[in-house]
Design an enzyme around this catalytic site. Structure first.
Site, mmCIF file in Angstrom:
data_model
loop_
_atom_site.group_PDB
_atom_site.id
_atom_site.type_symbol
_atom_site.label_atom_id
_atom_site.label_comp_id
_atom_site.label_asym_id
_atom_site.label_seq_id
_atom_site.Cartn_x
_atom_site.Cartn_y
_atom_site.Cartn_z
ATOM 1 C CG ASP A 98 -1.883 1.127 1.271
ATOM 2 O OD1 ASP A 98 -2.021 1.820 0.245
ATOM 3 O OD2 ASP A 98 -2.496 1.334 2.336
ATOM 4 C CG ASP B 90 -2.663 3.688 -3.128
ATOM 5 O OD1 ASP B 90 -3.804 3.195 -3.201
ATOM 6 O OD2 ASP B 90 -2.223 4.200 -2.091
ATOM 7 C CD GLU B 91 -5.111 -0.535 -0.675
ATOM 8 O OE1 GLU B 91 -5.496 -1.581 -0.142
ATOM 9 O OE2 GLU B 91 -5.812 0.486 -0.746
HETATM 10 MG MG LIG Z 1 -2.376 4.028 0.057
#
Ligand SMILES: [Mg+2]
Length: 350
Positions: A10, A104-105
């Site tokens: 993350d 973003d993960e």
């Molecule tokens: Mg994040």
């Protein structure tokens, strides 16, 4: 480790970190992405901005009250998507089974590999090559890996080993369980359940009687059991439409009508692009700026506007508070898959 080794990566304050990387003048300062207009919403706040109490999904108006001197920037999605692709390329060095769950993960299945080294190298490569930091969680399944990545943010590196799982989960609040939101939390509180340990001690049959399949899932999650595979064919994409009303709406038929329009438009898009989707999400922003989203995931992927409409309407009517006036309604379709690949389809439909 257990039968599987899963890494959850993350990125830390992703949009804001990208902007701070690209403009040294922004470093060390409260940077807020989104929320540039009063009616807009904060997408990401840098860690400096979080000290003022700013967090994502907050209205721009509230954010500016908390931090009038903050630097408010528009969302530069093109840039973030490019960076996201670079990050994905790094992932590919360490696993071929990657499930992006947002820009973003992602989850990576690193079963049989040196998972600690893989996680360390992923962080190193992201730092060296992209000048960004990520938090990683490593454990035996997706639920625990995601939980782990959240523990030492930012720049975190957390391992939850199989033998630590039950003790680790015991003192955490129930909201840390996958899918337990404020509504479910209230239900559980009524039963005297506040911590994950309380669920571990509960009679599973009572939970099933009260919540059905969800009750069994809760019980299993409370012991860290999660069999869901890392689904590498799910695309890191979603499509959606939303509209802020000129005047706040309290007529549910107006909202239903909007969902109908969105369903037709989005279904057309899916058909043109040749995608099917699995997850349908309805978002509502109320008159007081609070935002709620509720989703449903289908067993069989679809591109059919009638199905999308029926389900989104059902979500609207069953999962939202219709007593408050509504400022915005949105519909998002995610978990896109390419139906051309016969393996994926057969996996989904059986
Ligand atoms: Mg994040």
């Amino acid at each position: 480790m257990g039968d599987r080794a899963i890494i959850h990566v993350d990125m830390d304050a992703f949009y804001a970190s990208v902007e701070q990387r690209d403009n040294p003048n922004l470093r060390g300062k409260p940077v807020i992405i989104g929320g540039t207009s009063d009616r807009g919403v904060v997408c990401t706040a840098s860690y400096e901005a979080r000290r003022y109490g700013i967090h994502s999904a907050m209205s721009g108006k509230v954010a500016k009250r908390l931090c009038p001197d903050g630097i408010y920037l528009p969302v530069n999605m093109k840039k973030y998507k490019e960076t996201s692709r670079e990050i994905h390329k790094i992932f590919e060095r360490y696993s071929s089974i990657i499930e992006p769950i947002s820009i973003d993960e992602a989850f990576l299945d690193v079963t049989g590999k040196d998972y600690l080294l893989a996680a360390k190298n992923i962080k190193r490569d992201i730092k060296d090559e992209l000048e960004l930091t990520a938090s990683v969680g490593i454990s035996i399944n997706k639920f625990l890996a995601k939980l782990a990545s959240d523990i030492e943010k930012p720049d975190g590196f957390t391992v939850i080993r199989e033998e630590e799982v039950i003790q680790f989960l015991r003192p955490l609040p129930v909201t840390k369980l996958w899918g337990v939101g404020p509504k479910m939390e209230k239900e559980l509180n009524k039963l005297g359940i506040y911590y994950i340990g309380d669920i571990q001690n509960y009679d599973v049959d009572v939970l099933i009687a009260l919540f059905g399949k969800r009750g069994k899932e809760l019980y299993e999650f409370s012991f860290g059991v999660d069999y869901r595979p890392v689904e590498d064919h799910v695309l890191n994409q979603s499509i959606g439409e939303e509209e802020t009303f000129r005047e706040d709406v309290d007529d549910v038929d107006v909202l239903i009508h909007k969902l109908k329009l969105y369903s037709v438009n989005l279904s057309n898009k899916l058909i043109t692009k040749g995608y099917l989707i699995k997850t349908i999400t309805v978002k509502i922003k109320y008159i007081d700026f609070s935002v709620e989203t509720r989703s449903m995931t289908l067993n069989i992927p679809t591109n059919d506007d009638a199905i999308i409409f029926t389900i989104s309407k059902q979500i609207l009517l069953s999962k939202f508070n219709m007593e408050k006036k509504v400022r915005l309604i949105g519909l998002t379709l995610s978990n896109l898959i390419y139906p051309e690949d016969p393996i994926q389809l057969s996996m989904k439909i059986e």
